[in-house]
Design a protein around this motif. Structure first.
Motif, mmCIF file in Angstrom:
data_model
loop_
_atom_site.group_PDB
_atom_site.id
_atom_site.type_symbol
_atom_site.label_atom_id
_atom_site.label_comp_id
_atom_site.label_asym_id
_atom_site.label_seq_id
_atom_site.Cartn_x
_atom_site.Cartn_y
_atom_site.Cartn_z
ATOM 1 N N ALA A 183 0.780 -1.232 0.000
ATOM 2 C CA ALA A 183 0.000 0.000 0.000
ATOM 3 C C ALA A 183 0.819 1.293 0.000
ATOM 4 O O ALA A 183 0.453 2.239 -0.687
ATOM 5 C CB ALA A 183 -0.987 0.001 1.173
ATOM 6 N N PRO A 184 1.925 1.398 0.736
ATOM 7 C CA PRO A 184 2.639 2.687 0.731
ATOM 8 C C PRO A 184 3.139 3.114 -0.643
ATOM 9 O O PRO A 184 3.334 4.303 -0.890
ATOM 10 C CB PRO A 184 3.816 2.453 1.676
ATOM 11 C CG PRO A 184 3.361 1.349 2.576
ATOM 12 C CD PRO A 184 2.499 0.476 1.707
ATOM 13 N N TRP A 185 3.326 2.174 -1.579
ATOM 14 C CA TRP A 185 3.876 2.491 -2.889
ATOM 15 C C TRP A 185 2.808 2.648 -3.959
ATOM 16 O O TRP A 185 3.130 2.941 -5.091
ATOM 17 C CB TRP A 185 4.898 1.426 -3.294
ATOM 18 C CG TRP A 185 6.083 1.535 -2.406
ATOM 19 C CD1 TRP A 185 7.164 2.335 -2.582
ATOM 20 C CD2 TRP A 185 6.283 0.869 -1.164
ATOM 21 N NE1 TRP A 185 8.028 2.215 -1.525
ATOM 22 C CE2 TRP A 185 7.515 1.310 -0.638
ATOM 23 C CE3 TRP A 185 5.552 -0.052 -0.418
ATOM 24 C CZ2 TRP A 185 8.034 0.863 0.581
ATOM 25 C CZ3 TRP A 185 6.060 -0.492 0.795
ATOM 26 C CH2 TRP A 185 7.285 -0.034 1.271
ATOM 27 N N ARG A 186 1.570 2.471 -3.621
ATOM 28 C CA ARG A 186 0.491 2.621 -4.606
ATOM 29 C C ARG A 186 0.131 4.089 -4.758
ATOM 30 O O ARG A 186 0.012 4.809 -3.782
ATOM 31 C CB ARG A 186 -0.745 1.831 -4.170
ATOM 32 C CG ARG A 186 -0.499 0.362 -4.232
ATOM 33 C CD ARG A 186 -1.772 -0.387 -4.023
ATOM 34 N NE ARG A 186 -1.523 -1.802 -4.192
ATOM 35 C CZ ARG A 186 -2.134 -2.734 -3.508
ATOM 36 N NH1 ARG A 186 -3.034 -2.423 -2.612
ATOM 37 N NH2 ARG A 186 -1.855 -3.996 -3.707
ATOM 38 N N ALA A 187 -0.064 4.504 -5.967
ATOM 39 C CA ALA A 187 -0.414 5.913 -6.212
ATOM 40 C C ALA A 187 -1.900 6.131 -6.090
ATOM 41 O O ALA A 187 -2.684 5.264 -6.110
ATOM 42 C CB ALA A 187 0.061 6.321 -7.597
#
Length: 187
Positions: A183-187
């Motif tokens: 999740a932290p890397w999803r735009a």
């Protein structure tokens, strides 16, 4: 692999072991084997990620991975353009120079939870709010940066880490939930 998003309350220290005078993360998260991916000092509040995976912890916390962290800071004084530009260029803090960042004035966040205890109100000294985005995250970095440009921080809230946002997650202070480790890397 587990990733937990916690809205760390003001006054809580970023460790699970007991502390003599302050609550620890154990007061809010009863999950064995997870550790903070980065830190928030006790006087700061907001989004903190915890994981049981060392590689994930490194990807979140290490500046070389360029995961942006967004903060709202209530500062003493009026946030002038020159102070904001100085923050954006990078600030010499004596022991290191911060990397360039994003900084802008914002209105007082109407949907922000109350802090307990509230900041000390002084009628003769105005305050303003700024938003700062950094990829670093060294000890007390945002507080040191704002102080260096003449805007001491009165209240500091980490709003997001990468694509994870404390308000989108719907977390009140002290609440946590599991999130997808991607999740932290999803735009």
């Amino acid at each position: 692999m587990r990733l937990i998003a916690l809205n760390k309350p003001f006054g809580t220290i970023c460790q699970f072991s007991p502390h003599e005078t302050r609550p620890s993360l154990a007061a809010h998260v009863d999950v064995p084997g997870v550790y903070p991916a980065g830190r928030l000092d006790a006087d700061s509040e907001g989004l903190l990620l915890l994981t049981d995976d060392g590689n994930l912890q490194t990807r979140i916390a290490e500046p070389r991975h360029k995961l942006l962290k967004r903060y709202w800071a209530q500062v003493e004084g009026e946030a002038r353009d020159d102070a904001l530009r100085a923050l954006e260029r990078g600030v010499d803090l004596g022991d290191y120079v911060t990397q360039p960042c994003r900084a802008r004035r914002i209105d007082a966040p109407a949907h922000l939870w109350d802090r307990t205890p509230p900041i000390r109100y002084r009628a003769s000294i105005p305050t303003s709010w700024i938003e700062v985005e950094i990829a670093e995250g060294k000890n007390r970095q945002v507080r040191r940066m704002t102080a260096a440009v003449g805007l001491p921080t009165l209240r500091l809230v980490r709003v997001s880490i990468g694509a994870l946002d404390v308000f989108t997650l719907g977390l009140a202070p002290g609440e946590w939930r599991d999130v997808d480790p991607r999740a932290p890397w999803r735009a």
